[in-house]
Design a protein around this motif. Structure first.
Motif, PDB file in Angstrom:
ATOM      1  N   SER A  34      41.246  45.081  35.263  1.00 43.75           N
ATOM      2  CA  SER A  34      41.427  43.795  35.926  1.00 43.75           C
ATOM      3  C   SER A  34      40.142  43.336  36.609  1.00 43.75           C
ATOM      4  O   SER A  34      39.792  42.147  36.574  1.00 43.75           O
ATOM      5  CB  SER A  34      42.565  43.896  36.952  1.00 43.75           C
ATOM      6  OG  SER A  34      42.739  42.680  37.641  1.00 43.75           O
ATOM      7  N   GLY A  35      39.426  44.284  37.232  1.00 49.32           N
ATOM      8  CA  GLY A  35      38.153  43.929  37.851  1.00 49.32           C
ATOM      9  C   GLY A  35      37.142  43.438  36.838  1.00 49.32           C
ATOM     10  O   GLY A  35      36.443  42.443  37.066  1.00 49.32           O
ATOM     11  N   VAL A  36      37.074  44.117  35.693  1.00 52.28           N
ATOM     12  CA  VAL A  36      36.161  43.683  34.632  1.00 52.28           C
ATOM     13  C   VAL A  36      36.576  42.308  34.106  1.00 52.28           C
ATOM     14  O   VAL A  36      35.737  41.427  33.878  1.00 52.28           O
ATOM     15  CB  VAL A  36      36.142  44.720  33.489  1.00 52.28           C
ATOM     16  CG1 VAL A  36      35.331  44.194  32.303  1.00 52.28           C
ATOM     17  CG2 VAL A  36      35.565  46.040  33.978  1.00 52.28           C
ATOM     18  N   ALA A  37      37.862  42.116  33.913  1.00 53.09           N
ATOM     19  CA  ALA A  37      38.355  40.832  33.413  1.00 53.09           C
ATOM     20  C   ALA A  37      38.000  39.698  34.356  1.00 53.09           C
ATOM     21  O   ALA A  37      37.587  38.615  33.917  1.00 53.09           O
ATOM     22  CB  ALA A  37      39.863  40.902  33.220  1.00 53.09           C
ATOM     23  N   PHE A  38      38.132  39.934  35.660  1.00 47.04           N
ATOM     24  CA  PHE A  38      37.841  38.881  36.631  1.00 47.04           C
ATOM     25  C   PHE A  38      36.349  38.565  36.664  1.00 47.04           C
ATOM     26  O   PHE A  38      35.966  37.394  36.742  1.00 47.04           O
ATOM     27  CB  PHE A  38      38.329  39.304  38.016  1.00 47.04           C
ATOM     28  CG  PHE A  38      38.209  38.239  39.056  1.00 47.04           C
ATOM     29  CD1 PHE A  38      39.081  37.167  39.074  1.00 47.04           C
ATOM     30  CD2 PHE A  38      37.204  38.294  40.013  1.00 47.04           C
ATOM     31  CE1 PHE A  38      38.975  36.161  40.030  1.00 47.04           C
ATOM     32  CE2 PHE A  38      37.084  37.302  40.975  1.00 47.04           C
ATOM     33  CZ  PHE A  38      37.976  36.237  40.980  1.00 47.04           C
ATOM     34  N   ARG A  39      35.525  39.597  36.587  1.00 48.12           N
ATOM     35  CA  ARG A  39      34.074  39.366  36.617  1.00 48.12           C
ATOM     36  C   ARG A  39      33.586  38.680  35.347  1.00 48.12           C
ATOM     37  O   ARG A  39      32.729  37.796  35.387  1.00 48.12           O
ATOM     38  CB  ARG A  39      33.331  40.691  36.802  1.00 48.12           C
ATOM     39  CG  ARG A  39      33.500  41.320  38.168  1.00 48.12           C
ATOM     40  CD  ARG A  39      32.480  42.421  38.382  1.00 48.12           C
ATOM     41  NE  ARG A  39      32.572  43.449  37.347  1.00 48.12           N
ATOM     42  CZ  ARG A  39      33.360  44.513  37.428  1.00 48.12           C
ATOM     43  NH1 ARG A  39      34.130  44.685  38.500  1.00 48.12           N
ATOM     44  NH2 ARG A  39      33.374  45.416  36.467  1.00 48.12           N
ATOM     45  N   GLU A  40      34.124  39.091  34.203  1.00 51.28           N
ATOM     46  CA  GLU A  40      33.616  38.594  32.928  1.00 51.28           C
ATOM     47  C   GLU A  40      34.273  37.285  32.484  1.00 51.28           C
ATOM     48  O   GLU A  40      33.616  36.424  31.896  1.00 51.28           O
ATOM     49  CB  GLU A  40      33.821  39.658  31.842  1.00 51.28           C
ATOM     50  CG  GLU A  40      33.099  40.964  32.103  1.00 51.28           C
ATOM     51  CD  GLU A  40      31.589  40.822  31.998  1.00 51.28           C
ATOM     52  OE1 GLU A  40      31.114  39.924  31.283  1.00 51.28           O
ATOM     53  OE2 GLU A  40      30.877  41.616  32.651  1.00 51.28           O
ATOM     54  N   PHE A  41      35.572  37.154  32.754  1.00 49.30           N
ATOM     55  CA  PHE A  41      36.312  36.018  32.185  1.00 49.30           C
ATOM     56  C   PHE A  41      37.029  35.162  33.233  1.00 49.30           C
ATOM     57  O   PHE A  41      37.700  34.191  32.867  1.00 49.30           O
ATOM     58  CB  PHE A  41      37.344  36.525  31.167  1.00 49.30           C
ATOM     59  CG  PHE A  41      36.809  37.535  30.203  1.00 49.30           C
ATOM     60  CD1 PHE A  41      35.920  37.150  29.202  1.00 49.30           C
ATOM     61  CD2 PHE A  41      37.153  38.881  30.305  1.00 49.30           C
ATOM     62  CE1 PHE A  41      35.411  38.078  28.308  1.00 49.30           C
ATOM     63  CE2 PHE A  41      36.650  39.808  29.419  1.00 49.30           C
ATOM     64  CZ  PHE A  41      35.770  39.419  28.415  1.00 49.30           C
TER      65      PHE A  41
END
Length: 394
Positions: A34-41
């Motif tokens: 979820s953290g990666v998703a928020f940062r990237e997308f």
């Protein structure tokens, strides 16, 4: 029609420890994704791009291939739900504090939040009443489960798709999705009008009230207990508040199930359909005094409507929703509409023709009348219009 069936797992202490470790690992992995998703997308996370970004890392954290896919799907679904809530305005207008807070951080999951399993990592043995389930400590075979006879029968005959593993108060459950075939609705002889309210949770056009002083006393007692625990503010009080909230929710669900079952059974026995008021947005349209706000919002009326709908679909009982405006202020005999027709909350007395009775019963009768008109209109054959007629009309 999809419904869910919840069965209780009976794991050994060793199996329970493995299940707990699995939930913690899967939710920690989901929080990372979820953290990666928020940062990237941002809030526009999609399955394939997120899979490419985090799959290898999730596998290195101890997740199996399919468990990693389920964790990614869980994150994507969470962001889709958040986008839908923002789009529908459930988090306030643009710039509101609640919406700004939701948009400013990634979605997070509790360490013991439910996790989805598909048929590749969870298999059922209905005759033996056991499941074989993947965990971070290896596959557990022979984990026993139990449930009511009706639940087990529905599970064996209609289970389709995913199942969710969850823990509640130290007890383990599997919530399975079941695809139930809908029964073809019959042509109703008449309608049972149902009026939902605060004092009388449901009143039918036959004059049956589903409420009871015991339920009202229960709700007042729970309100007093909540107020006492909230005043303390200690950690223990907060834990008890959460436990009390779950107990109240279970009680409300049980009562709504009982009401819906009784109404549907009565309609099916008499060959009638069920008519409900359309209460969509009722809390936004109505204003209640300050001292009644808690009572107005303390019962899941929408859940009662959901229970009535799915039970009616299973039984083949026709359902229709009608306009809810002025049902308790309209005289079913002469049609006069006025606030003066309802001198008190519980009573109705038409100022024109003198018809009197309980206000909730009058409202249910009006719901039934509107259902008759709506059903005739819906089933009215459309007249064929010739091209020349269209030209004449234009």
């Amino acid at each position: 029609m999809k419904i869910v069936v919840q069965v209780k797992l009976l794991p050994t202490p060793e199996q329970a420890a493995a299940l707990a470790a699995t939930l913690h690992t899967c939710n920690a992995a989901a929080n990372y994704a979820s953290g990666v998703a928020f940062r990237e997308f941002g809030l526009k996370a999609r399955q394939v791009p997120l899979h490419r970004a985090v799959y290898a890392e999730l596998r290195s954290r101890g997740l199996g291939a399919q468990a990693a896919v389920r964790a990614i799907k869980k994150v994507v679904d969470a962001y889709a739900t958040l986008r839908a809530a923002i789009s529908a305005g459930r988090l306030g207008k643009e710039g509101s504090p609640r919406r700004a807070k939701a948009e400013s951080k990634s979605v997070t999951f509790r360490s013991n939040a439910a996790h989805a399993y598909d048929d590749r990592i969870l298999s059922w043995r209905y005759d033996a009443r056991t499941v074989s389930i993947w965990t971070v400590h290896g596959r557990l075979k022979g984990v026993a489960f139990t449930g009511s006879a009706m639940q087990l029968k529905t599970l064996a005959e209609h289970r389709r798709g995913e199942s969710d593993l969850l823990v509640r108060d130290g007890m383990w459950f599997l919530v399975a999705t079941c695809e139930i075939p809908e029964t073809q609705p019959y042509e109703p002889r008449d309608w049972v009008g149902v009026d939902r309210g605060i004092v009388n949770l449901a009143t039918t056009s036959d004059g049956t009230n589903y409420q009871g002083r015991g339920l009202e006393r229960y709700r007042r007692r729970m309100a007093r207990v909540r107020a006492e625990l909230q005043a303390k503010g200690t950690r223990s009080a907060k834990r008890k508040l959460k436990k009390r909230a779950r107990r109240e929710a279970r009680h409300a669900t049980h009562v709504n199930h009982a009401i819906a079952k009784s109404v549907v059974a009565d309609a099916e026995r008499t060959g009638r359909g069920i008519a409900l008021e359309d209460l969509q947005g009722i809390r936004d349209r109505t204003r209640v005094p300050r001292h009644q706000r808690a009572t107005h919002s303390s019962w899941p009326f929408h859940q009662l409507g959901q229970h009535l709908t799915y039970k009616a679909l299973r039984a083949g009982v026709p359902m229709v929703t009608v306009d809810a405006h002025y049902t308790s202020q309209t005289c079913p005999r002469c049609g006069h509409v006025s606030r003066k027709n309802r001198p008190t909350r519980d009573t109705f007395c038409c100022v024109v023709c003198g018809l009197a009775g309980p206000a909730d019963h009058i409202a249910a009768v009006n719901v039934r009348t509107r259902a008759r008109v709506a059903w005739v209109f819906v089933n009215m054959p459309h007249a064929a219009v010739s091209p020349s007629s269209r030209q004449g009309l234009s």
